[in-house]
Design a protein around this motif. Structure first.
Motif, PDB file in Angstrom:
ATOM      1  N   LEU B  49       0.821  -1.219   0.000  1.00  0.00           N
ATOM      2  CA  LEU B  49       0.000   0.000   0.000  1.00  0.00           C
ATOM      3  C   LEU B  49       0.855   1.270   0.000  1.00  0.00           C
ATOM      4  CD1 LEU B  49      -2.955   1.033   0.094  1.00  0.00           C
ATOM      5  CD2 LEU B  49      -2.624   1.337   2.518  1.00  0.00           C
ATOM      6  N   THR B  52       2.446   1.760  -3.309  1.00  0.00           N
ATOM      7  CA  THR B  52       1.441   2.157  -4.302  1.00  0.00           C
ATOM      8  C   THR B  52       1.054   3.624  -4.131  1.00  0.00           C
ATOM      9  OG1 THR B  52       0.555  -0.098  -4.403  1.00  0.00           O
ATOM     10  CG2 THR B  52      -0.896   1.662  -5.149  1.00  0.00           C
ATOM     11  N   GLU B  53       0.789   4.024  -2.880  1.00  0.00           N
ATOM     12  CA  GLU B  53       0.374   5.414  -2.622  1.00  0.00           C
ATOM     13  C   GLU B  53       1.505   6.389  -2.970  1.00  0.00           C
ATOM     14  OE1 GLU B  53      -2.585   6.331  -1.894  1.00  0.00           O
ATOM     15  OE2 GLU B  53      -3.528   4.549  -1.060  1.00  0.00           O
ATOM     16  N   THR B  56       2.014   6.631  -6.702  1.00  0.00           N
ATOM     17  CA  THR B  56       0.909   7.407  -7.302  1.00  0.00           C
ATOM     18  C   THR B  56       1.168   8.906  -7.109  1.00  0.00           C
ATOM     19  OG1 THR B  56      -0.638   5.616  -6.834  1.00  0.00           O
ATOM     20  CG2 THR B  56      -1.597   7.774  -7.278  1.00  0.00           C
ATOM     21  N   PHE B 103     -13.346  12.841   8.682  1.00  0.00           N
ATOM     22  CA  PHE B 103     -14.111  11.606   8.551  1.00  0.00           C
ATOM     23  C   PHE B 103     -15.616  11.853   8.443  1.00  0.00           C
ATOM     24  CE2 PHE B 103     -10.223  10.051  10.781  1.00  0.00           C
ATOM     25  CZ  PHE B 103      -9.733   9.317   9.711  1.00  0.00           C
ATOM     26  N   GLU B 104     -16.038  13.042   8.806  1.00  0.00           N
ATOM     27  CA  GLU B 104     -17.472  13.347   8.713  1.00  0.00           C
ATOM     28  C   GLU B 104     -17.863  13.772   7.300  1.00  0.00           C
ATOM     29  OE1 GLU B 104     -19.304  12.495  11.264  1.00  0.00           O
ATOM     30  OE2 GLU B 104     -17.396  11.972  12.211  1.00  0.00           O
ATOM     31  N   LEU B 106     -17.547  13.316   3.246  1.00  0.00           N
ATOM     32  CA  LEU B 106     -17.216  12.250   2.306  1.00  0.00           C
ATOM     33  C   LEU B 106     -16.509  12.829   1.083  1.00  0.00           C
ATOM     34  CD1 LEU B 106     -20.188   9.751   2.168  1.00  0.00           C
ATOM     35  CD2 LEU B 106     -17.830   9.347   2.880  1.00  0.00           C
ATOM     36  N   GLU B 107     -15.194  12.879   1.161  1.00  0.00           N
ATOM     37  CA  GLU B 107     -14.428  13.376   0.016  1.00  0.00           C
ATOM     38  C   GLU B 107     -13.929  12.181  -0.802  1.00  0.00           C
ATOM     39  OE1 GLU B 107     -14.121  16.472  -0.658  1.00  0.00           O
ATOM     40  OE2 GLU B 107     -14.540  17.510   1.235  1.00  0.00           O
ATOM     41  N   ASP B 108     -13.833  12.386  -2.119  1.00  0.00           N
ATOM     42  CA  ASP B 108     -13.305  11.308  -2.974  1.00  0.00           C
ATOM     43  C   ASP B 108     -11.800  11.138  -2.776  1.00  0.00           C
ATOM     44  OD1 ASP B 108     -15.829  11.676  -3.937  1.00  0.00           O
ATOM     45  OD2 ASP B 108     -15.260  11.914  -6.038  1.00  0.00           O
ATOM     46  N   ARG B 111      -6.895  10.657   1.068  1.00  0.00           N
ATOM     47  CA  ARG B 111      -6.620   9.626   2.075  1.00  0.00           C
ATOM     48  C   ARG B 111      -5.236   8.998   1.926  1.00  0.00           C
ATOM     49  NH1 ARG B 111     -11.874   9.115   0.513  1.00  0.00           N
ATOM     50  NH2 ARG B 111     -13.412   9.420   2.170  1.00  0.00           N
ATOM     51  N   GLY B 112      -4.537   9.298   0.833  1.00  0.00           N
ATOM     52  CA  GLY B 112      -3.275   8.622   0.538  1.00  0.00           C
ATOM     53  C   GLY B 112      -2.191   8.888   1.575  1.00  0.00           C
ATOM     54  N   PHE B 114      -2.579  10.162   4.499  1.00  0.00           N
ATOM     55  CA  PHE B 114      -3.086   9.681   5.798  1.00  0.00           C
ATOM     56  C   PHE B 114      -2.776   8.194   5.979  1.00  0.00           C
ATOM     57  CE2 PHE B 114      -6.593   7.359   7.852  1.00  0.00           C
ATOM     58  CZ  PHE B 114      -6.446   7.831   9.148  1.00  0.00           C
ATOM     59  N   LEU B 115      -3.014   7.403   4.937  1.00  0.00           N
ATOM     60  CA  LEU B 115      -2.741   5.962   5.039  1.00  0.00           C
ATOM     61  C   LEU B 115      -1.247   5.709   5.243  1.00  0.00           C
ATOM     62  CD1 LEU B 115      -5.118   4.497   2.281  1.00  0.00           C
ATOM     63  CD2 LEU B 115      -5.319   4.216   4.748  1.00  0.00           C
ATOM     64  N   SER B 118      -0.341   6.605   8.724  1.00  0.00           N
ATOM     65  CA  SER B 118      -0.924   5.671   9.697  1.00  0.00           C
ATOM     66  C   SER B 118      -0.140   4.362   9.772  1.00  0.00           C
ATOM     67  CB  SER B 118      -2.368   5.317   9.321  1.00  0.00           C
ATOM     68  OG  SER B 118      -3.147   6.464   9.260  1.00  0.00           O
ATOM     69  N   LEU B 119       0.416   3.938   8.647  1.00  0.00           N
ATOM     70  CA  LEU B 119       0.998   2.601   8.583  1.00  0.00           C
ATOM     71  C   LEU B 119       2.510   2.577   8.780  1.00  0.00           C
ATOM     72  CD1 LEU B 119      -1.087   1.193   5.589  1.00  0.00           C
ATOM     73  CD2 LEU B 119      -1.467   0.830   8.018  1.00  0.00           C
TER      74      LEU B 119
END
Lengths: 110, 141
Positions: B49, B52-53, B56, B103-104, B106-108, B111-112, B114-115, B118-119
Motif C-alpha cells: 500500500l 502504491t500510494e 501514485t 471523517f465526517e 465524504l471526500e473522494d 486519504r493517501g 493519511f494511510l 498511519s501505517l
C-alpha cells in the motif's frame, strides 16, 4: 478494467474481476457506477470477492459511487470484502458509511 | 554475523500500470523477512500500500507532460527496519500542510498520505534541488 454486471431481482451487481483496485483502474469503476445510475438503475451492489488490494484511489472511487447513489435516490452496497481490504475501510472509517455484507446473496436479500 | 540487509534500486516508467509491479515487490519483501515476528500478511499489505500510494503521488506530482519520466524507488531492508525512498522531480508539496481527512465529510480524495502516515513509523518529504524525496520507515519489531 474487468467488470461483470448482473441483475439479481432489483439489485444490479457489479463484480470486480480484478485483484487490485488502485489508481490505475479505479476511475473505470467510478465511471461505470455513474453510467449505471444515469441509465436509471437505483440499487447497486459492488461485490469485491476477487479484490485483495485497495488503495486510497479505490476507496475514493467507492465514495464517489456512494455520493452518486445519494444524489440519484439510490443505494450502493458492498459485499465480500477480504480481511485486509476491510481493514482499509476501518482505518479510514468508511465502514461506518457503507452497508457491507458477507456475500452478494446476503446483500440482495437485505 | 551474516549480513541480511537487502538493497533494491528500482526505476520504473512514470505510469500507473506499474503500480502493481512495485506493490508486489513490497509484498515479496515482507515474505522474505523471516525474522519479522509480527503479522506478515499485514506487513505485506502495508508495504504494498505505501509503495502504491507513494508512487501514485510521485506520478501525480512529477512533470506529467514528460511521459518518459521515471519513478525512482530505493528500498533498504535492514536488521530492524525497512526504509523506502521515492524520488520525484515535480514541484513537490509540504507533507505537514496536508490535513488529515475529515471523517465526517465524504471526500473522494485525500486519504493517501493519511494511510502512509498511519501505517509507517516515520514519514518525511524532503525537497531538494535535484528532486524531492518521500522517505518512509517501517520498524520491524
Amino acid at each position: 478494467m474487468n467488470l461483470s454486471i448482473e441483475q439479481i431481482q432489483d439489485t444490479t451487481v457489479i463484480n470486480i474481476n480484478e485483484e487490485r483496485l488502485d489508481a490505475h483502474n479505479s476511475s473505470d469503476l467510478k465511471l461505470e457506477v455513474q453510467r449505471l445510475y444515469e441509465s436509471g438503475k437505483k440499487n447497486l451492489l459492488i461485490d469485491m470477492k476477487d479484490v485483495r488490494f485497495i488503495d486510497s484511489s479505490g476507496l475514493g472511487a467507492l465514495v464517489s459511487g456512494f455520493k452518486n447513489a445519494t444524489s440519484n435516490q439510490g443505494t450502493l452496497k458492498l459485499s465480500s470484502l477480504q480481511p485486509q481490504v476491510k481493514s482499509m475501510f476501518e482505518l479510514t472509517r468508511l465502514h461506518r458509511v457503507f452497508e457491507i455484507f458477507a456475500s452478494a446473496a446476503d446483500a440482495v436479500k437485505s | 554475523m551474516e549480513n541480511r540487509n537487502i538493497e533494491l534500486d528500482i526505476k520504473v516508467p512514470n505510469h500507473t500500470k506499474y503500480l502493481s509491479l512495485v506493490g508486489r515487490i513490497g509484498e515479496d519483501i515482507a515474505k522474505e523477512i523471516d525474522r519479522y515476528l509480527g503479522d506478515r500478511e499485514s506487513l505485506a499489505y502495508q508495504l504494498n500500500l505505501v509503495l502504491t500510494e507513494a508512487m501514485t503521488n510521485a506520478i501525480k506530482y512529477a512533470a506529467q507532460e514528460n511521459s518518459d519520466e521515471i519513478v525512482h524507488i530505493l528500498i533498504h531492508v535492514g536488521e530492524h527496519e525497512v526504509q523506502i525512498k521515492i524520488y520525484d522531480c515535480g514541484q513537490g508539496f509540504d507533507i505537514n500542510d496536508i490535513p488529515a481527512p475529515d471523517f465526517e465529510k465524504l471526500e473522494d480524495r485525500g486519504r493517501g498520505i493519511f494511510l502512509i502516515k498511519s501505517l509507517m513509523d516515520s514519514v518525511q518529504y524532503v525537497k531538494r534541488k535535484e528532486g524531492n524525496v518521500l522517505e518512509m520507515v517501517k520498524k520491524l519489531h
